[in-house]
Design a protein around this motif. Sequence first.
Motif, PDB file in Angstrom:
ATOM      1  N   ASN A   1      35.027  46.801  36.784  1.00 49.31           N
ATOM      2  CA  ASN A   1      35.427  45.898  35.701  1.00 49.31           C
ATOM      3  C   ASN A   1      36.328  46.574  34.671  1.00 49.31           C
ATOM      4  O   ASN A   1      36.296  46.234  33.482  1.00 49.31           O
ATOM      5  N   ALA A   2      37.165  47.498  35.106  1.00 56.64           N
ATOM      6  CA  ALA A   2      38.077  48.181  34.187  1.00 56.64           C
ATOM      7  C   ALA A   2      39.346  47.370  33.962  1.00 56.64           C
ATOM      8  O   ALA A   2      39.683  46.476  34.743  1.00 56.64           O
ATOM      9  N   GLN A   3      40.034  47.688  32.886  1.00 55.13           N
ATOM     10  CA  GLN A   3      41.389  47.213  32.643  1.00 55.13           C
ATOM     11  C   GLN A   3      42.317  48.374  32.993  1.00 55.13           C
ATOM     12  O   GLN A   3      42.082  49.493  32.545  1.00 55.13           O
ATOM     13  N   VAL A   4      43.364  48.118  33.772  1.00 56.49           N
ATOM     14  CA  VAL A   4      44.142  49.224  34.327  1.00 56.49           C
ATOM     15  C   VAL A   4      45.642  49.035  34.124  1.00 56.49           C
ATOM     16  O   VAL A   4      46.186  47.961  34.402  1.00 56.49           O
ATOM     17  N   VAL A   5      46.293  50.096  33.646  1.00 54.89           N
ATOM     18  CA  VAL A   5      47.745  50.188  33.697  1.00 54.89           C
ATOM     19  C   VAL A   5      48.079  50.952  34.969  1.00 54.89           C
ATOM     20  O   VAL A   5      47.687  52.113  35.133  1.00 54.89           O
ATOM     21  N   VAL A   6      48.758  50.271  35.876  1.00 61.52           N
ATOM     22  CA  VAL A   6      49.078  50.803  37.196  1.00 61.52           C
ATOM     23  C   VAL A   6      50.502  51.355  37.157  1.00 61.52           C
ATOM     24  O   VAL A   6      51.464  50.591  37.068  1.00 61.52           O
ATOM     25  N   ALA A   7      50.649  52.673  37.224  1.00 60.73           N
ATOM     26  CA  ALA A   7      51.964  53.298  37.063  1.00 60.73           C
ATOM     27  C   ALA A   7      52.408  53.985  38.352  1.00 60.73           C
ATOM     28  O   ALA A   7      51.619  54.663  39.015  1.00 60.73           O
ATOM     29  N   ASP A   8      53.678  53.809  38.680  1.00 62.54           N
ATOM     30  CA  ASP A   8      54.237  54.472  39.854  1.00 62.54           C
ATOM     31  C   ASP A   8      55.758  54.458  39.725  1.00 62.54           C
ATOM     32  O   ASP A   8      56.328  53.550  39.109  1.00 62.54           O
ATOM     33  N   ILE A   9      56.413  55.461  40.305  1.00 57.16           N
ATOM     34  CA  ILE A   9      57.875  55.465  40.331  1.00 57.16           C
ATOM     35  C   ILE A   9      58.385  54.284  41.149  1.00 57.16           C
ATOM     36  O   ILE A   9      59.494  53.783  40.933  1.00 57.16           O
TER      37      ILE A   9
ATOM     38  N   ASP B   1      58.406  57.558  36.196  1.00 62.83           N
ATOM     39  CA  ASP B   1      58.702  58.823  36.871  1.00 62.83           C
ATOM     40  C   ASP B   1      58.050  59.921  36.051  1.00 62.83           C
ATOM     41  O   ASP B   1      58.563  60.308  34.995  1.00 62.83           O
ATOM     42  N   VAL B   2      56.910  60.416  36.508  1.00 64.35           N
ATOM     43  CA  VAL B   2      56.133  61.362  35.701  1.00 64.35           C
ATOM     44  C   VAL B   2      56.842  62.697  35.481  1.00 64.35           C
ATOM     45  O   VAL B   2      56.438  63.479  34.620  1.00 64.35           O
ATOM     46  N   ALA B   3      57.890  62.970  36.246  1.00 61.96           N
ATOM     47  CA  ALA B   3      58.638  64.212  36.060  1.00 61.96           C
ATOM     48  C   ALA B   3      59.537  64.153  34.828  1.00 61.96           C
ATOM     49  O   ALA B   3      60.111  65.177  34.434  1.00 61.96           O
ATOM     50  N   ARG B   4      59.649  62.987  34.211  1.00 61.77           N
ATOM     51  CA  ARG B   4      60.458  62.812  33.007  1.00 61.77           C
ATOM     52  C   ARG B   4      59.546  62.578  31.817  1.00 61.77           C
ATOM     53  O   ARG B   4      58.797  61.601  31.762  1.00 61.77           O
TER      54      ARG B   4
ATOM     55  N   TRP C   1      61.594  70.038  42.445  1.00 60.56           N
ATOM     56  CA  TRP C   1      61.103  68.686  42.680  1.00 60.56           C
ATOM     57  C   TRP C   1      59.579  68.619  42.599  1.00 60.56           C
ATOM     58  O   TRP C   1      59.008  67.793  41.884  1.00 60.56           O
ATOM     59  N   ILE C   2      58.906  69.510  43.316  1.00 61.08           N
ATOM     60  CA  ILE C   2      57.448  69.462  43.350  1.00 61.08           C
ATOM     61  C   ILE C   2      56.834  69.905  42.022  1.00 61.08           C
ATOM     62  O   ILE C   2      55.817  69.360  41.584  1.00 61.08           O
TER      63      ILE C   2
ATOM     64  N   TRP D   1      54.536  69.298  35.961  1.00 63.69           N
ATOM     65  CA  TRP D   1      55.019  68.753  34.692  1.00 63.69           C
ATOM     66  C   TRP D   1      54.499  67.340  34.461  1.00 63.69           C
ATOM     67  O   TRP D   1      54.200  66.964  33.321  1.00 63.69           O
ATOM     68  N   GLY D   2      54.351  66.564  35.529  1.00 64.07           N
ATOM     69  CA  GLY D   2      53.804  65.226  35.367  1.00 64.07           C
ATOM     70  C   GLY D   2      52.406  65.249  34.772  1.00 64.07           C
ATOM     71  O   GLY D   2      52.069  64.428  33.914  1.00 64.07           O
ATOM     72  N   VAL D   3      51.594  66.195  35.208  1.00 62.98           N
ATOM     73  CA  VAL D   3      50.233  66.339  34.666  1.00 62.98           C
ATOM     74  C   VAL D   3      50.279  66.872  33.237  1.00 62.98           C
ATOM     75  O   VAL D   3      49.556  66.399  32.352  1.00 62.98           O
TER      76      VAL D   3
END
Length: 274
Positions: free
Chosen positions: A32-40, A65-68, A111-112, A118-120
């Motif tokens: 029963n969570a509320q979720v922001v679904v993020a993906d490139i 884009d979590v790298a930014r 890239w990796i 960096w994304g984390v």
Amino acid sequence: MTLSFDKPVRAVVTGAGGGLGRAFCLELGRRNAQVVVADIDLAGAEETAGQLEKLGCKAHARACDVARREAVAELAEAAQSLLGGVDLLINNAGVATSGPVDAIPPQDWEWIMGVNLWGVIYGCELFLPHMRAQGRGHVINVASAAGLLCTPMMAPYNVTKAAVVALSETMAGELRGTGIGVTVLCPTFFRTRIIDAGRHHGESRAASTATKLMERAKMQAPEVARFALDAAAEGTLYALPHADGSWLWRLKRLAPERFYHKLVPRYFGKIKRG
């Protein structure tokens, strides 16, 4: 205990367009969570959000884009606006590359590092102030058993995941007593698209072997997600859902020299022989 599902949790999941990220979202939906679904991949995020809505949960799809850093900053602000706060951040987005160290070009290292590390870092840096302000929250950083075991032919992946483990351990110490918890998830193999979407070099069979091990795994993405969320609710720092990863990590800590000079060559000798 820093995370409770007794009332709706407000969550943000990166890399949620498929694989483990989608499994996290669906398990959160069942809680029963509320979720922001993020993906490139916005289309993938929207598909996940659609599945959540079918479960009767509020979901918001966002491209990120979590790298930014600026993209993650926008995600953090959007989550505050959409959810009114964030109780759980799952830094899940990840990519893979394999091959001998000297066969991997610098651009693939960059890239990796951008996505996996960096994304984390950006996620932790930009979401933690909001959690501090509300006096509670939890962060799940998705690393890997590779970050604990550092086996051959996976140097860039190992390096990024080991850094995520180190970051999580550091945060756990810094956040003690703040009401904010940290869990680092370190699975071994389960079915995901990460190998297919990866960049692989040289004559290493690491990628094909990993694919076979993924298919054979008894614990797949839904069970891994459930394990990680339960670990977070219990306030556990290290979440190792697979028995093989847990035992290998114990062996390495018990006898690190023997682990690298005896066990690893024997195991990878079998891999090379097919």
